[in-house]
Design a protein around this motif. Structure first.
Motif, short mmCIF file in Angstrom:
data_model
loop_
_atom_site.label_atom_id
_atom_site.label_comp_id
_atom_site.label_asym_id
_atom_site.label_seq_id
_atom_site.Cartn_x
_atom_site.Cartn_y
_atom_site.Cartn_z
N GLN A 144 0.68 -1.65 -0.08
CA GLN A 144 0.13 -0.31 0.31
C GLN A 144 1.18 1.32 0.24
N ASN A 145 1.77 1.00 0.44
CA ASN A 145 3.20 2.25 1.02
C ASN A 145 3.54 2.50 -0.46
N LEU A 146 3.83 1.04 -1.43
CA LEU A 146 4.51 1.34 -2.65
C LEU A 146 3.17 2.46 -4.12
N VAL A 147 2.42 1.87 -3.45
CA VAL A 147 1.24 2.39 -4.50
C VAL A 147 0.72 3.65 -4.10
N ALA A 148 0.65 3.90 -3.13
CA ALA A 148 0.95 5.76 -2.61
C ALA A 148 1.95 6.17 -2.79
N THR A 149 3.23 5.69 -3.64
CA THR A 149 4.60 6.47 -3.35
C THR A 149 4.15 6.71 -4.80
N MET A 150 3.82 5.62 -5.14
CA MET A 150 3.45 5.35 -7.02
C MET A 150 2.29 6.61 -7.78
N LYS A 151 1.19 6.53 -6.78
CA LYS A 151 1.21 7.89 -7.51
C LYS A 151 1.41 8.94 -7.05
N GLY A 152 2.01 9.39 -6.46
CA GLY A 152 2.29 10.68 -5.56
C GLY A 152 3.55 11.05 -7.25
N ILE A 153 4.43 9.76 -7.49
CA ILE A 153 4.73 10.63 -9.02
C ILE A 153 4.22 10.47 -10.18
N ASP A 154 2.88 10.03 -10.17
CA ASP A 154 1.50 9.90 -11.22
C ASP A 154 1.48 11.52 -10.95
N ILE A 155 1.10 11.93 -9.93
CA ILE A 155 0.74 13.32 -9.35
C ILE A 155 1.93 14.38 -10.03
N LEU A 156 2.65 14.23 -10.35
CA LEU A 156 4.30 14.60 -10.50
C LEU A 156 4.41 14.69 -11.69
N ARG A 157 3.55 14.17 -12.28
CA ARG A 157 4.25 13.79 -13.73
C ARG A 157 3.81 14.94 -14.70
N PRO A 158 2.53 15.62 -14.43
CA PRO A 158 2.26 16.40 -15.39
C PRO A 158 3.42 17.71 -15.58
N GLN A 159 4.23 17.66 -14.61
CA GLN A 159 5.23 19.37 -14.54
C GLN A 159 5.45 18.92 -15.00
N PHE A 160 6.20 17.20 -15.60
CA PHE A 160 7.09 16.97 -16.54
C PHE A 160 6.71 16.33 -17.78
N ASP A 161 6.02 17.37 -18.10
CA ASP A 161 5.61 17.30 -19.67
C ASP A 161 6.37 17.57 -21.52
N ASN A 162 7.14 18.29 -20.64
CA ASN A 162 7.87 19.66 -21.93
C ASN A 162 9.36 18.67 -21.87
N VAL A 163 10.04 17.97 -20.77
CA VAL A 163 10.98 17.95 -20.57
C VAL A 163 11.19 16.07 -21.45
N THR A 164 12.17 16.14 -21.84
CA THR A 164 12.69 14.90 -23.01
C THR A 164 14.02 14.16 -22.18
N VAL A 165 14.15 13.76 -22.49
CA VAL A 165 15.46 12.01 -21.99
C VAL A 165 16.38 11.79 -23.51
N PRO A 166 17.17 12.75 -23.56
CA PRO A 166 17.58 11.50 -24.39
C PRO A 166 17.32 9.58 -24.73
N MET A 167 17.19 8.69 -25.66
CA MET A 167 17.09 7.12 -25.30
C MET A 167 18.61 7.19 -25.33
N ASP A 168 19.99 7.98 -25.37
CA ASP A 168 21.04 7.34 -24.36
C ASP A 168 21.37 7.33 -23.35
N VAL A 169 20.89 8.22 -22.74
CA VAL A 169 20.81 8.29 -21.39
C VAL A 169 20.34 7.13 -21.09
N PHE A 170 19.09 6.54 -20.89
CA PHE A 170 18.72 5.01 -21.31
C PHE A 170 19.24 3.74 -21.02
#
Length: 133
Positions: free
Chosen positions: A45-71
């Motif tokens: 449940q803690n993990l799910v809540a943490t993942m929901k928190g990350i999902d809430i932050l997601r729209p703030q990073f819509d304009n951020v792109t990460v080059p595939m080379d980084v992955f």
């Protein structure tokens, strides 16, 4: 509105919490006993809540792109912070290579002009007048 630095700090903190939560679930699950079921449920449940928190932050990073080379760096076990350094080193090497080619072409141009001056002085004079050299 949060500054960019604050947004990234919040995301980093959330990701750290998610990594810790996944680690805790893994530890509990690897040595699972029936008596540890409530603890495991709470950790999930803690993990799910943490993942929901990350999902809430997601729209703030819509304009951020990460080059595939980084992955690819991450997948190969390299530090992703070295990506920028490696890109700069490649760019510097490419620039030096291009500069060497440019210098070679300038030398060829100068040599051709010298040889043309010896063989065709009148035509070269006309060429230089036409080109404003």
């Amino acid at each position: 509105m949060m500054s960019d630095a604050a947004k990234f700090t919040a995301l980093e903190s959330s990701l750290d919490r998610a990594i810790l939560a996944v680690s805790q679930v893994g530890i509990t699950a690897s040595d699972f006993q029936a008596s540890s079921q409530p603890v495991l449920n709470q950790q999930i449940q803690n993990l799910v809540a943490t993942m929901k928190g990350i999902d809430i932050l997601r729209p703030q990073f819509d304009n951020v792109t990460v080059p595939m080379d980084v992955f690819e760096y991450i997948d190969s076990g390299k530090n992703p912070q070295l990506y920028t350094k490696d890109c700069l080193e490649k760019a510097i090497a490419k620039r030096q290579e291009q500069q060497a080619k440019t210098d070679s072409l300038k030398m060829l141009h100068d040599t051709l002009l010298e040889d043309l001056q010896k063989v065709f002085p009148d035509q070269l004079r006309e060429y230089r007048i036409a080109r404003n050299l």
